[in-house]
Scaffold this motif. Structure first.
Motif, PDB file in Angstrom:
ATOM      1  N   ILE A  37      42.326   2.378  26.344  1.00  0.00           N
ATOM      2  CA  ILE A  37      42.938   1.328  27.256  1.00  0.00           C
ATOM      3  C   ILE A  37      44.293   0.805  27.108  1.00  0.00           C
ATOM      4  CG2 ILE A  37      42.452  -0.761  28.486  1.00  0.00           C
ATOM      5  CD1 ILE A  37      39.125  -0.183  27.609  1.00  0.00           C
ATOM      6  N   GLU A  38      44.389   0.519  25.980  1.00  0.00           N
ATOM      7  CA  GLU A  38      45.951   0.078  25.764  1.00  0.00           C
ATOM      8  C   GLU A  38      47.028   0.887  26.065  1.00  0.00           C
ATOM      9  OE1 GLU A  38      46.213  -1.343  21.645  1.00  0.00           O
ATOM     10  OE2 GLU A  38      45.193  -3.250  22.249  1.00  0.00           O
ATOM     11  N   GLN A  39      46.702   2.327  25.628  1.00  0.00           N
ATOM     12  CA  GLN A  39      47.683   3.341  26.376  1.00  0.00           C
ATOM     13  C   GLN A  39      47.618   3.629  27.568  1.00  0.00           C
ATOM     14  OE1 GLN A  39      47.760   6.827  23.394  1.00  0.00           O
ATOM     15  NE2 GLN A  39      46.357   5.536  22.164  1.00  0.00           N
ATOM     16  N   HIS A  40      46.846   2.894  28.458  1.00  0.00           N
ATOM     17  CA  HIS A  40      46.762   3.219  29.934  1.00  0.00           C
ATOM     18  C   HIS A  40      46.971   1.954  30.550  1.00  0.00           C
ATOM     19  CE1 HIS A  40      45.772   7.350  30.152  1.00  0.00           C
ATOM     20  NE2 HIS A  40      45.346   7.310  29.022  1.00  0.00           N
ATOM     21  N   PRO A  41      48.187   1.273  30.546  1.00  0.00           N
ATOM     22  CA  PRO A  41      48.194  -0.173  31.207  1.00  0.00           C
ATOM     23  C   PRO A  41      47.996   0.051  32.476  1.00  0.00           C
ATOM     24  CG  PRO A  41      50.284   0.771  30.434  1.00  0.00           C
ATOM     25  CD  PRO A  41      49.105   1.739  29.785  1.00  0.00           C
ATOM     26  N   GLU A  42      48.194   1.158  33.315  1.00  0.00           N
ATOM     27  CA  GLU A  42      47.944   1.150  34.811  1.00  0.00           C
ATOM     28  C   GLU A  42      46.403   0.784  35.170  1.00  0.00           C
ATOM     29  OE1 GLU A  42      47.476   5.493  33.221  1.00  0.00           O
ATOM     30  OE2 GLU A  42      48.479   3.729  32.420  1.00  0.00           O
ATOM     31  N   TYR A  43      45.500   1.040  34.116  1.00  0.00           N
ATOM     32  CA  TYR A  43      44.346   0.731  34.582  1.00  0.00           C
ATOM     33  C   TYR A  43      43.889  -0.625  34.155  1.00  0.00           C
ATOM     34  CZ  TYR A  43      43.885   5.625  34.094  1.00  0.00           C
ATOM     35  OH  TYR A  43      43.904   6.940  34.469  1.00  0.00           O
ATOM     36  N   GLY A  63      41.717   9.811  46.972  1.00  0.00           N
ATOM     37  CA  GLY A  63      43.113  10.040  46.313  1.00  0.00           C
ATOM     38  C   GLY A  63      43.559   9.081  45.367  1.00  0.00           C
ATOM     39  N   LYS A  64      42.431   8.023  44.689  1.00  0.00           N
ATOM     40  CA  LYS A  64      42.822   7.358  43.435  1.00  0.00           C
ATOM     41  C   LYS A  64      42.074   7.701  42.369  1.00  0.00           C
ATOM     42  CE  LYS A  64      43.233   2.475  42.498  1.00  0.00           C
ATOM     43  NZ  LYS A  64      42.854   1.086  43.056  1.00  0.00           N
ATOM     44  N   PRO A  65      42.886   8.053  41.148  1.00  0.00           N
ATOM     45  CA  PRO A  65      42.208   8.281  40.063  1.00  0.00           C
ATOM     46  C   PRO A  65      41.160   7.386  39.640  1.00  0.00           C
ATOM     47  CG  PRO A  65      44.739   7.901  39.570  1.00  0.00           C
ATOM     48  CD  PRO A  65      44.306   7.592  41.112  1.00  0.00           C
ATOM     49  N   ASN A  66      40.309   7.993  38.968  1.00  0.00           N
ATOM     50  CA  ASN A  66      39.221   7.192  38.271  1.00  0.00           C
ATOM     51  C   ASN A  66      39.344   6.700  36.962  1.00  0.00           C
ATOM     52  OD1 ASN A  66      36.764   6.477  37.264  1.00  0.00           O
ATOM     53  ND2 ASN A  66      35.262   7.441  38.625  1.00  0.00           N
ATOM     54  N   PRO A  67      39.669   5.544  36.752  1.00  0.00           N
ATOM     55  CA  PRO A  67      39.996   5.403  35.333  1.00  0.00           C
ATOM     56  C   PRO A  67      38.820   5.560  34.245  1.00  0.00           C
ATOM     57  CG  PRO A  67      39.847   3.474  36.528  1.00  0.00           C
ATOM     58  CD  PRO A  67      39.754   4.522  37.569  1.00  0.00           C
ATOM     59  N   PHE A  68      37.701   5.251  34.770  1.00  0.00           N
ATOM     60  CA  PHE A  68      36.296   5.520  34.124  1.00  0.00           C
ATOM     61  C   PHE A  68      36.164   6.782  33.525  1.00  0.00           C
ATOM     62  CE2 PHE A  68      36.150   1.618  36.630  1.00  0.00           C
ATOM     63  CZ  PHE A  68      36.183   0.738  35.638  1.00  0.00           C
ATOM     64  N   LEU A  69      36.435   7.960  34.242  1.00  0.00           N
ATOM     65  CA  LEU A  69      36.370   9.023  34.050  1.00  0.00           C
ATOM     66  C   LEU A  69      37.473   9.549  33.123  1.00  0.00           C
ATOM     67  CD1 LEU A  69      35.069  12.052  34.411  1.00  0.00           C
ATOM     68  CD2 LEU A  69      36.677  12.086  36.496  1.00  0.00           C
ATOM     69  N   HIS A  70      38.598   9.225  33.330  1.00  0.00           N
ATOM     70  CA  HIS A  70      39.674   9.580  32.540  1.00  0.00           C
ATOM     71  C   HIS A  70      39.534   8.930  31.038  1.00  0.00           C
ATOM     72  CE1 HIS A  70      43.851  10.490  31.793  1.00  0.00           C
ATOM     73  NE2 HIS A  70      43.778   9.532  30.755  1.00  0.00           N
ATOM     74  N   LEU A  71      39.155   7.710  30.877  1.00  0.00           N
ATOM     75  CA  LEU A  71      39.014   6.954  29.693  1.00  0.00           C
ATOM     76  C   LEU A  71      37.678   7.755  28.950  1.00  0.00           C
ATOM     77  CD1 LEU A  71      39.874   3.482  30.642  1.00  0.00           C
ATOM     78  CD2 LEU A  71      40.882   4.916  29.087  1.00  0.00           C
ATOM     79  N   SER A  72      36.647   8.084  29.669  1.00  0.00           N
ATOM     80  CA  SER A  72      35.630   8.576  29.306  1.00  0.00           C
ATOM     81  C   SER A  72      35.888  10.079  28.593  1.00  0.00           C
ATOM     82  CB  SER A  72      34.337   8.677  30.170  1.00  0.00           C
ATOM     83  OG  SER A  72      33.966   7.519  30.705  1.00  0.00           O
ATOM     84  N   MET A  73      36.745  10.687  29.275  1.00  0.00           N
ATOM     85  CA  MET A  73      37.235  12.146  28.731  1.00  0.00           C
ATOM     86  C   MET A  73      37.748  11.859  27.378  1.00  0.00           C
ATOM     87  SD  MET A  73      37.907  14.313  32.216  1.00  0.00           S
ATOM     88  CE  MET A  73      38.025  15.837  31.322  1.00  0.00           C
ATOM     89  N   HIS A  74      38.782  10.820  27.429  1.00  0.00           N
ATOM     90  CA  HIS A  74      39.227  10.520  26.063  1.00  0.00           C
ATOM     91  C   HIS A  74      38.482  10.341  24.951  1.00  0.00           C
ATOM     92  CE1 HIS A  74      43.799  10.111  26.745  1.00  0.00           C
ATOM     93  NE2 HIS A  74      43.591   9.501  27.653  1.00  0.00           N
TER      94      HIS A  74
END
Length: 141
Positions: A37-43, A63-74
């Motif tokens: 999360i710290e590496q993604h301040p945009e979230y 058209g808006k990215p899903n931060p929870f999907l992105h972080l879950s993939m990390h």
């Protein structure tokens, strides 16, 4: 097997950020999540309010990215690399990270992971982990 709902996942990430900001004790999984999360301040704004996060719609059409999907993939990639499952993912990740950096390596692997999942769903087959690892290896070349 633990199968959290999307609301559970959203609350988990929001809580990890809240705990980090409050200086509270983090579980190992909280700490990994908070690091990403710290590496993604945009979230950060979206994760600051758990109730709003649960209510938010991240449909592709929006058209808006899903931060929870992105972080879950990390988190998934972090776990895969830590246990080298599928076999070869750790070496492929390390080679890619040496070339582009750890964070960008994760983002490249996400594309391969997404392709593998999409293909399996489209064809009604099991995920092809060999193709997944090979996709990551190709990014190194």
């Amino acid at each position: 097997m633990f199968t959290p709902s999307s609301n559970d996942v959203r609350r988990f990430f929001c809580e990890a950020l809240r705990k980090r900001r409050a200086g509270e004790i983090l579980t190992p999984m909280d700490a990994i999540a908070a690091d990403w999360i710290e590496q993604h301040p945009e979230y950060h704004d979206e994760l600051a309010d758990a109730d709003a996060a649960v209510a938010r719609d991240y449909a592709v059409e929006g058209g808006k990215p899903n931060p929870f999907l992105h972080l879950s993939m990390h988190l998934s990639i972090t776990e895969q690399v830590s246990i080298d499952q599928p076999r070869g993912i750790r070496a492929a990740y390390e080679a890619l990270a040496a070339r582009v950096g750890e964070h960008e390596a994760h983002h490249g692997i996400m594309e391969c992971l997404g392709e593998m999942i999409w293909s399996a769903q489209r064809h009604g087959t099991q995920p092809d982990t060999d193709a997944y690892v090979e996709c990551v290896r190709k990014r190194v070349r």
